[in-house]
Write a protein that holds these residues in place. Structure first.
Motif, PDB file in Angstrom:
ATOM      1  N   PRO A  13       2.521  -3.562  -6.132  1.00 19.98           N
ATOM      2  CA  PRO A  13       3.459  -2.550  -6.622  1.00 19.98           C
ATOM      3  C   PRO A  13       4.698  -2.481  -5.742  1.00 19.98           C
ATOM      4  CG  PRO A  13       1.222  -1.677  -6.519  1.00 19.98           C
ATOM      5  CD  PRO A  13       1.201  -2.996  -5.827  1.00 19.98           C
ATOM      6  N   GLU A  41      10.950   1.059  -9.562  1.00 21.24           N
ATOM      7  CA  GLU A  41       9.598   0.789 -10.060  1.00 21.24           C
ATOM      8  C   GLU A  41       9.647   0.063 -11.398  1.00 21.24           C
ATOM      9  OE1 GLU A  41      10.626   3.688  -8.935  1.00 21.24           O
ATOM     10  OE2 GLU A  41       9.262   4.374  -7.361  1.00 21.24           O
ATOM     11  N   GLY A  45       8.225  -3.611 -11.984  1.00 19.66           N
ATOM     12  CA  GLY A  45       7.136  -3.785 -12.932  1.00 19.66           C
ATOM     13  C   GLY A  45       7.419  -4.844 -13.984  1.00 19.66           C
ATOM     14  N   SER A  66       0.504   6.263  -9.024  1.00 19.95           N
ATOM     15  CA  SER A  66       1.251   5.771  -7.865  1.00 19.95           C
ATOM     16  C   SER A  66       2.189   6.855  -7.359  1.00 19.95           C
ATOM     17  CB  SER A  66       2.042   4.508  -8.227  1.00 19.95           C
ATOM     18  OG  SER A  66       3.043   4.815  -9.171  1.00 19.95           O
ATOM     19  N   ASP A  73      -1.098  -1.319 -12.777  1.00 20.12           N
ATOM     20  CA  ASP A  73      -1.748  -2.419 -12.066  1.00 20.12           C
ATOM     21  C   ASP A  73      -3.253  -2.255 -12.153  1.00 20.12           C
ATOM     22  OD1 ASP A  73       0.325  -4.087 -10.622  1.00 20.12           O
ATOM     23  OD2 ASP A  73       0.869  -2.102  -9.876  1.00 20.12           O
ATOM     24  N   ASN A 102       2.041   2.983 -12.622  1.00 21.60           N
ATOM     25  CA  ASN A 102       3.258   2.905 -11.819  1.00 21.60           C
ATOM     26  C   ASN A 102       4.405   3.727 -12.397  1.00 21.60           C
ATOM     27  OD1 ASN A 102       2.118   1.087  -9.961  1.00 21.60           O
ATOM     28  ND2 ASN A 102       2.554  -0.638 -11.314  1.00 21.60           N
ATOM     29  N   TYR A 103       4.534   3.715 -13.703  1.00 22.57           N
ATOM     30  CA  TYR A 103       5.579   4.517 -14.339  1.00 22.57           C
ATOM     31  C   TYR A 103       5.242   4.691 -15.812  1.00 22.57           C
ATOM     32  CZ  TYR A 103       7.377   0.138 -16.322  1.00 22.57           C
ATOM     33  OH  TYR A 103       7.503  -1.046 -17.022  1.00 22.57           O
ATOM     34  N   VAL A 155       1.297   5.023  -2.013  1.00 20.69           N
ATOM     35  CA  VAL A 155       1.260   4.404  -3.334  1.00 20.69           C
ATOM     36  C   VAL A 155       0.278   5.008  -4.324  1.00 20.69           C
ATOM     37  CG1 VAL A 155       2.135   2.176  -2.593  1.00 20.69           C
ATOM     38  CG2 VAL A 155      -0.303   2.626  -2.486  1.00 20.69           C
TER      39      VAL A 155
END
Length: 442
Positions: free
Chosen positions: A279, A259, A263, A70, A166, A144-145, A287
């Motif tokens: 997200p 984030e 999340g 992302s 995700d 995402n992280y 993204v």
């Protein structure tokens, strides 16, 4: 500070538990089953009738496209120092990563012939959807992280690694994100040495990617089917941390906390009431990067971004139909009781959760939760972030249940503190974004 989880009536108080051996911890996201059909009790047909079997419509084939990242490619070194090695493609055009192969093999093993789940729709390796020929569905694991940290508790050094991701399905024919299922995995290891090295931290993250993430992604793909296509969207679009809360955050979260909180909320709302969330986005955020499309007409229909090198077109995630906003005022630890063994403390987390559609607020209320821990006598009084991380999971999981419970209650509105509850609109929100969560409920 050394923490021992407190048990009550045989049940662990904290939803995110850490065992004595600190085994790997996985945040599951289980689907919510619909209501079963009622049986006719009295009617008995005089003549048995042959049942006509109507074949189900074939599932739209979905091309598995591996691991995406992302955000912007220019930020991957900072945000994903470990995860970037697993991205399906890179600026140098490297081949398919081993982890993507492992994910695909797991999906293949879980698939069933004529099944109706997402995992059953994963297409064969030689399938290449065309953007000009209609729907071009791609499935990916979008990271995402990731973060990793270490803490010393009563002389024991522990490593905490966490990855938020995700299961995302995109339609490249119109650049639409059509479905996302949130997941989050965590691992805690005990260091063998007196100090946690950077290599140990990396190893903890690597183990998390190769083990827990693979299992959780495949589990998500088995939980839902095509019913997730075409539903309404909801996502966290704003996270506000007050100064008192920011002071508690560890350094690795201070610059990227939006984030993280998004999340945590998404994974727990999905686990709690089956609500998928997109997200984090402020609107028109870039993204995904590090993508490999696997399309038959990728060169003709899709041009690589000149600004964002790294393999493939980037997506802009627009504002979802419903927006969720979080306000985190503080984190607190209070002493519940003391005895010869030490202190029982409650690690408390708070958040205002608001849901709106456009300018119309349909829900806004303060939520709180706490987890109970034991601080042995003589231990440090400093609270590790892990204790508050436990509390956040409890907070958002419990909040999802509480918000869903409001759909059958009265309408509420007050000014101090702000409280807004619109039951009919809340029910409409769930019907649009997670209809399976309230099927058969009044």
């Amino acid at each position: 500070m050394q923490f021992h989880r407190v048990f009550a009536a045989g049940k662990l108080v904290s939803r995110l538990s850490c065992s004595a051996v600190f085994a790997a911890i996985v945040f599951s996201a289980t689907g919510v089953e619909g209501a079963s059909a009622k049986k006719e009790k009295d009617a008995k047909p005089a003549v048995s009738e042959a049942k006509v079997s109507v074949p189900a419509e074939p599932l739209q084939p979905i091309k598995f496209s591996g691991i995406w990242l992302s955000g912007k490619y220019s930020e991957t070194d900072l945000r994903f120092p470990v995860g970037k090695r697993y991205s399906l493609s890179s600026a140098q055009g490297e081949g398919v990563a081993e982890l993507s192969k492992t994910l695909l093999a797991g999906l293949r093993a879980a698939a069933k012939l004529n099944g109706r789940r997402l995992v059953d729709a994963v297409a064969s390796d030689d399938y290449a959807p065309s953007t000009t020929g209609g729907q071009a569905f791609l499935m990916a694991c979008a990271i995402n992280y990731e973060h990793v940290d270490s803490v010393e508790i009563a002389g024991i050094h522990k490593v905490l690694a966490e990855v938020g991701f995700d299961l995302v399905i995109c339609d490249f024919s119109n650049k639409a994100i059509i479905a996302t299922l949130p997941g989050r995995v965590m691992r805690i290891d005990v260091s063998k040495g007196a100090k946690v090295s950077e290599a140990q931290k990396t190893d903890c993250l690597v183990a998390l990617y190769r083990n827990e993430l693979v299992k959780q992604f495949i589990k998500l793909a088995q939980a839902r089917g095509p019913e997730i296509f075409g539903i309404g969207t909801v996502g966290v679009t704003k996270v506000t941390l007050m100064d008192e809360a920011k002071a508690v955050l560890p350094d690795f979260l201070k610059d990227r906390y939006e984030e993280f909180f998004s999340g945590v909320a998404a994974s727990n709302f999905y686990e709690g009431v089956g609500l998928p969330m997109t997200p984090f986005s402020r609107g028109s955020d870039m993204v995904f990067c590090g993508m490999r499309e696997g399309l038959s007409d990728a060169q003709k229909a899709l041009a690589d971004s000149e600004q964002e090198k790294g393999g493939g077109l980037t997506f802009a995630l627009h504002v979802p139909d419903y927006e969720m906003e979080l306000v985190i005022p503080t984190f607190r630890t209070v002493t519940a009781s003391s005895n010869a063994a030490g202190q029982l403390v409650q690690n408390c987390c708070y958040s205002r959760i608001s849901i709106k559609r456009g300018d119309l607020v349909i829900y806004s209320s303060q939520h709180e939760a706490n987890v109970t821990n034991l601080i042995p006598k003589g231990s440090s009084q400093k609270v590790p972030w892990l204790a508050y991380s436990d509390g956040l999971n409890e907070l958002f999981f419990k909040s999802s249940k509480q918000i869903k419970g409001q759909i059958s209650g009265p309408e509420k509105k007050q000014d101090k503190p702000v409280l807004i509850v619109k039951p009919l609109l809340l029910k409409q929100f769930l019907m649009e974004c997670a209809p399976w969560s309230i099927v058969g409920k009044n």
